[in-house]
Enzyme design. Structure first.
Site, PDB file in Angstrom:
ATOM      1  N   SER A 112     -73.892  64.114   6.462  1.00  0.00           N
ATOM      2  CA  SER A 112     -74.558  65.301   6.986  1.00  0.00           C
ATOM      3  C   SER A 112     -75.512  64.931   8.108  1.00  0.00           C
ATOM      4  CB  SER A 112     -75.338  65.978   5.848  1.00  0.00           C
ATOM      5  OG  SER A 112     -76.252  66.931   6.349  1.00  0.00           O
TER       6      SER A 112
ATOM      7  N   TYR B 160     -81.722  65.966  -0.961  1.00  0.00           N
ATOM      8  CA  TYR B 160     -80.288  66.018  -0.635  1.00  0.00           C
ATOM      9  C   TYR B 160     -79.984  65.104   0.544  1.00  0.00           C
ATOM     10  CZ  TYR B 160     -76.172  67.602   1.878  1.00  0.00           C
ATOM     11  OH  TYR B 160     -74.999  67.625   2.582  1.00  0.00           O
TER      12      TYR B 160
ATOM     13  N   ASP C 288     -62.630  67.138  -9.381  1.00  0.00           N
ATOM     14  CA  ASP C 288     -63.784  68.006  -9.144  1.00  0.00           C
ATOM     15  C   ASP C 288     -64.351  68.371 -10.503  1.00  0.00           C
ATOM     16  OD1 ASP C 288     -65.452  70.353  -8.424  1.00  0.00           O
ATOM     17  OD2 ASP C 288     -64.412  70.252  -6.498  1.00  0.00           O
TER      18      ASP C 288
ATOM     19  N   LYS D   6     -77.699  61.369   0.941  1.00  0.00           N
ATOM     20  CA  LYS D   6     -76.664  61.072   1.938  1.00  0.00           C
ATOM     21  C   LYS D   6     -77.002  59.785   2.688  1.00  0.00           C
ATOM     22  CE  LYS D   6     -73.767  64.513   1.445  1.00  0.00           C
ATOM     23  NZ  LYS D   6     -72.393  64.271   0.957  1.00  0.00           N
TER      24      LYS D   6
ATOM     25  N   PHE E  97     -65.938  63.874  -1.032  1.00  0.00           N
ATOM     26  CA  PHE E  97     -66.717  65.086  -0.752  1.00  0.00           C
ATOM     27  C   PHE E  97     -67.668  65.439  -1.893  1.00  0.00           C
ATOM     28  CE2 PHE E  97     -62.628  65.663   1.448  1.00  0.00           C
ATOM     29  CZ  PHE E  97     -63.056  65.944   2.742  1.00  0.00           C
TER      30      PHE E  97
END
Length: 332
Positions: free
Chosen positions: A126, A150, A33, A154, A82
């Site tokens: 998403s 965004y 991360d 995806k 993620f």
């Protein structure tokens, strides 16, 4: 068994870490991360929940050299992806950064997977990829133009994964399209931690209930819904996390897409009322003008996940409200 979790300190990643630990206590879970959307204190809280040290590396997916070294050191059984920027409004004002971070990061991760012959890849997507499609939304619906950069990132990553899976028959990909994850781990130790003013409804509600923000702004009160406010498919974050474990356990060759939702919608006012009743606290709100691009009603068709993954959401709206508030009270 070594499992890589990119963005594992974030909201969904950290809760999935716990679910993976509970299912595979002997597995070596590796988190990377860059801490752009997350807090280092989550690492200590994961240690407290699992009573086990956390193997964490502060690696940015855009750093291909550091990523390659990691893959060389750990022969991963599977990858959960993620990591990515996720604020819709920020993506509109700074689209280039979103495309570079979300898409380039996925490029680098996939290169390492192919180089080191990692065959199991689960991607955090998403419901924004459905655009303005009609609910209940099904996985076989076409990818429509998303209303923000965004969502476009995806959709782009999904297309890339589809092509990579088609070109590499041994590479198995599962796409999980989230609807509206809310809530927190029942311990109250981890939950959603917005970097500034919350973009999502539940942390906005909890901040107002706590007194950190003066009033909840509800965007639109004249939609053709039960009470005029927008309807969304809210799902407990731990149900989402368990959906990832189910995806790993039922991963089969090829490219697969599943919705993670409850299959039913809850209006904004219904969620606010549930929060007030469960937690016995008032949430002052004000209905303001609609936001551009908002859909009156969005909820999932979850039949495919139920039949193929043997997974379904188990927790209620009341559970979501109770756990979210429990985390907010402890997090202060």
């Amino acid at each position: 068994m070594n499992i890589l979790i990119t963005g594992g300190i974030g909201f969904i990643g950290s809760h999935t870490y716990i679910s993976l630990y509970e299912r595979y206590p002997e597995a070596q879970l590796v988190i990377i991360d860059n801490l752009a959307n997350s807090s280092p204190r989550t690492i200590e809280r994961l240690k407290k929940i699992t009573c086990k040290s956390v193997l964490f590396f502060p690696i940015d997916l855009r750093d291909e050299q550091a990523l390659t070294k990691l893959f060389h050191a750990y022969r991963f059984h599977s990858v959960f992806h993620f990591a990515g920027y996720k604020a819709v409004g920020e993506s509109i004002t700074n689209p280039l950064e979103y495309y570079v971070n979300n898409v380039q990061g996925t490029f680098n991760l996939l290169r390492c997977c192919l180089l080191y012959q990692i065959e199991r890849f689960i991607f955090s997507s998403s419901a924004t990829v459905y655009g303005d499609g009609n609910s209940p939304l099904k996985e076989n619906a076409p990818l429509l133009p998303a209303s923000n950069p965004y969502g476009q990132t995806k959709a782009m990553c999904e297309r890339i994964l589809m092509d990579v899976a088609a070109a590499n028959p041994g590479f198995n990909v599962t796409i999980l399209r989230y609807f509206n994850p809310v809530g927190a781990h029942e311990s109250g130790l981890i939950g959603e931690v917005p970097a500034s003013v919350p973009n999502n409804l539940m942390p906005y509600i909890t901040k107002v209930a706590k007194g950190d923000l003066p009033v909840l702004h509800i965007f639109g009160g004249d939609y053709p819904t039960v009470d005029g406010t927008g309807i969304r498919d809210y799902i407990h974050v731990m149900d989402v996390a368990e959906g990832h474990v189910a995806a790993l356990e039922h991963l089969t060759p090829g490219y697969h897409i599943y919705n993670l939702g409850t299959g039913s919608g809850t209006s904004v006012l219904q969620l606010v009322n549930a929060f007030e009743q469960v937690n016995e606290i008032k949430v002052p709100y004000q209905i303001v003008n609609r936001r551009s691009g908002d859909n009156p009603s969005i909820y999932a068709d979850v039949g495919k996940a139920e039949s193929e993954l043997q997974w379904r959401a188990r927790r209620t709206i009341e559970d979501m409200c109770r756990d979210a508030w429990n985390f907010e009270k402890q997090d202060g």
